[in-house]
Design a protein around this motif. Structure first.
Motif, mmCIF file in Angstrom:
data_model
loop_
_atom_site.group_PDB
_atom_site.id
_atom_site.type_symbol
_atom_site.label_atom_id
_atom_site.label_comp_id
_atom_site.label_asym_id
_atom_site.label_seq_id
_atom_site.Cartn_x
_atom_site.Cartn_y
_atom_site.Cartn_z
ATOM 1 N N LEU A 1 0.829 -1.208 0.000
ATOM 2 C CA LEU A 1 0.000 0.000 0.000
ATOM 3 C C LEU A 1 0.863 1.258 0.000
ATOM 4 C CD1 LEU A 1 -2.842 -1.003 2.461
ATOM 5 C CD2 LEU A 1 -3.049 -0.581 0.010
ATOM 6 N N TRP A 2 1.927 1.276 0.800
ATOM 7 C CA TRP A 2 2.801 2.442 0.832
ATOM 8 C C TRP A 2 3.503 2.630 -0.507
ATOM 9 C CZ3 TRP A 2 3.759 6.990 2.190
ATOM 10 C CH2 TRP A 2 4.980 7.571 1.905
ATOM 11 N N TYR A 3 3.988 1.559 -1.095
ATOM 12 C CA TYR A 3 4.701 1.652 -2.362
ATOM 13 C C TYR A 3 3.794 2.201 -3.455
ATOM 14 C CZ TYR A 3 8.030 0.424 -6.002
ATOM 15 O OH TYR A 3 8.907 0.487 -7.035
ATOM 16 N N PHE A 4 2.565 1.702 -3.494
ATOM 17 C CA PHE A 4 1.614 2.198 -4.482
ATOM 18 C C PHE A 4 1.305 3.671 -4.248
ATOM 19 C CE2 PHE A 4 -2.734 3.174 -5.768
ATOM 20 C CZ PHE A 4 -2.661 2.873 -7.113
ATOM 21 N N ALA A 5 1.006 4.022 -3.004
ATOM 22 C CA ALA A 5 0.639 5.409 -2.697
ATOM 23 C C ALA A 5 1.792 6.370 -2.959
ATOM 24 C CB ALA A 5 0.184 5.521 -1.240
ATOM 25 N N SER A 6 3.007 5.966 -2.627
ATOM 26 C CA SER A 6 4.129 6.884 -2.806
ATOM 27 C C SER A 6 4.526 7.049 -4.272
ATOM 28 C CB SER A 6 5.336 6.424 -1.996
ATOM 29 O OG SER A 6 5.858 5.225 -2.509
ATOM 30 N N ASN A 7 4.226 6.076 -5.108
ATOM 31 C CA ASN A 7 4.596 6.170 -6.519
ATOM 32 C C ASN A 7 3.519 6.793 -7.398
ATOM 33 O OD1 ASN A 7 7.287 5.180 -7.098
ATOM 34 N ND2 ASN A 7 6.566 3.335 -6.092
ATOM 35 N N TRP A 8 2.290 6.767 -6.990
ATOM 36 C CA TRP A 8 1.250 7.332 -7.845
ATOM 37 C C TRP A 8 0.520 8.511 -7.206
ATOM 38 C CZ3 TRP A 8 2.600 2.222 -8.620
ATOM 39 C CH2 TRP A 8 3.035 1.947 -9.915
ATOM 40 N N PRO A 9 -0.417 8.330 -6.305
ATOM 41 C CA PRO A 9 -1.168 9.516 -5.861
ATOM 42 C C PRO A 9 -0.327 10.540 -5.107
ATOM 43 C CG PRO A 9 -2.027 7.525 -4.801
ATOM 44 C CD PRO A 9 -0.951 7.105 -5.739
ATOM 45 N N LEU A 10 0.541 10.095 -4.209
ATOM 46 C CA LEU A 10 1.342 11.067 -3.458
ATOM 47 C C LEU A 10 2.388 11.735 -4.344
ATOM 48 C CD1 LEU A 10 1.806 9.167 -0.080
ATOM 49 C CD2 LEU A 10 0.186 10.994 -0.629
ATOM 50 N N ALA A 11 2.931 10.995 -5.297
ATOM 51 C CA ALA A 11 3.888 11.600 -6.240
ATOM 52 C C ALA A 11 3.186 12.599 -7.152
ATOM 53 C CB ALA A 11 4.572 10.516 -7.058
ATOM 54 N N ALA A 12 1.951 12.302 -7.545
ATOM 55 C CA ALA A 12 1.206 13.238 -8.393
ATOM 56 C C ALA A 12 0.904 14.538 -7.650
ATOM 57 C CB ALA A 12 -0.083 12.590 -8.869
ATOM 58 N N LEU A 13 0.744 14.446 -6.334
ATOM 59 C CA LEU A 13 0.507 15.647 -5.534
ATOM 60 C C LEU A 13 1.800 16.376 -5.176
ATOM 61 C CD1 LEU A 13 -2.187 14.261 -3.079
ATOM 62 C CD2 LEU A 13 -2.540 15.887 -4.943
ATOM 63 N N ARG B 1 8.606 9.670 -7.368
ATOM 64 C CA ARG B 1 8.422 8.331 -7.920
ATOM 65 C C ARG B 1 9.732 7.575 -7.956
ATOM 66 N NH1 ARG B 1 4.837 7.410 -13.025
ATOM 67 N NH2 ARG B 1 5.240 5.351 -12.246
ATOM 68 N N GLU B 2 9.643 6.279 -7.814
ATOM 69 C CA GLU B 2 10.796 5.402 -7.981
ATOM 70 C C GLU B 2 11.212 5.464 -9.447
ATOM 71 O OE1 GLU B 2 13.714 2.810 -7.050
ATOM 72 O OE2 GLU B 2 12.289 3.549 -5.575
ATOM 73 N N PRO B 3 12.457 5.799 -9.745
ATOM 74 C CA PRO B 3 12.850 5.977 -11.142
ATOM 75 C C PRO B 3 12.737 4.704 -11.984
ATOM 76 C CG PRO B 3 14.673 6.525 -9.669
ATOM 77 C CD PRO B 3 13.533 6.122 -8.828
#
Length: 105
Positions: free
Chosen positions: A26-38, A43-45
């Motif tokens: 859940l953290w990996y998904f959130a940090s790479n998509w919604p939180l990165a978009a905000l 994002r992980e390169p």
């Protein structure tokens, strides 16, 4: 029953050990998509697989874990005299404790 609270705590701590993987997903998904978009994280390169792996792996893993956690806690909740909100809050905290300990190490 006053004796069921330690059992509930133990069950939630054991479920928390299993829950390290879904919480990380859940953290990996959130940090790479919604939180990165905000703009809150970066994002992980090397993350260029898209959303399909999350649909095939993430949703079933998190969903099965959530079902296991809920089905284990539902019968335990009936025998404890705590208020429902308090019980679920403490159960969630006990479940997240192994992940917090691993982050702190």
């Amino acid at each position: 029953m006053p004796g069921r609270w330690p059992v509930s705590l133990g069950v939630n701590l054991l479920l928390g050990v299993l829950g390290v993987v879904p919480v990380w997903l859940l953290w990996y998904f959130a940090s790479n998509w919604p939180l990165a978009a905000l703009g809150l994280t970066q994002r992980e390169p090397t993350e260029n697989d898209g959303v399909l792996p999350w649909l095939l792996i993430g949703i079933p893993v998190v969903g099965l874990y959530g079902l296991l956690w809920w089905s284990a806690n539902r019968p335990l909740r009936r025998g404890i005299t705590l208020a429902p909100r308090t019980y679920w809050l403490l159960s969630t905290a006990a479940t997240l404790l192994p992940t917090v300990v691993l982050i702190a190490l």
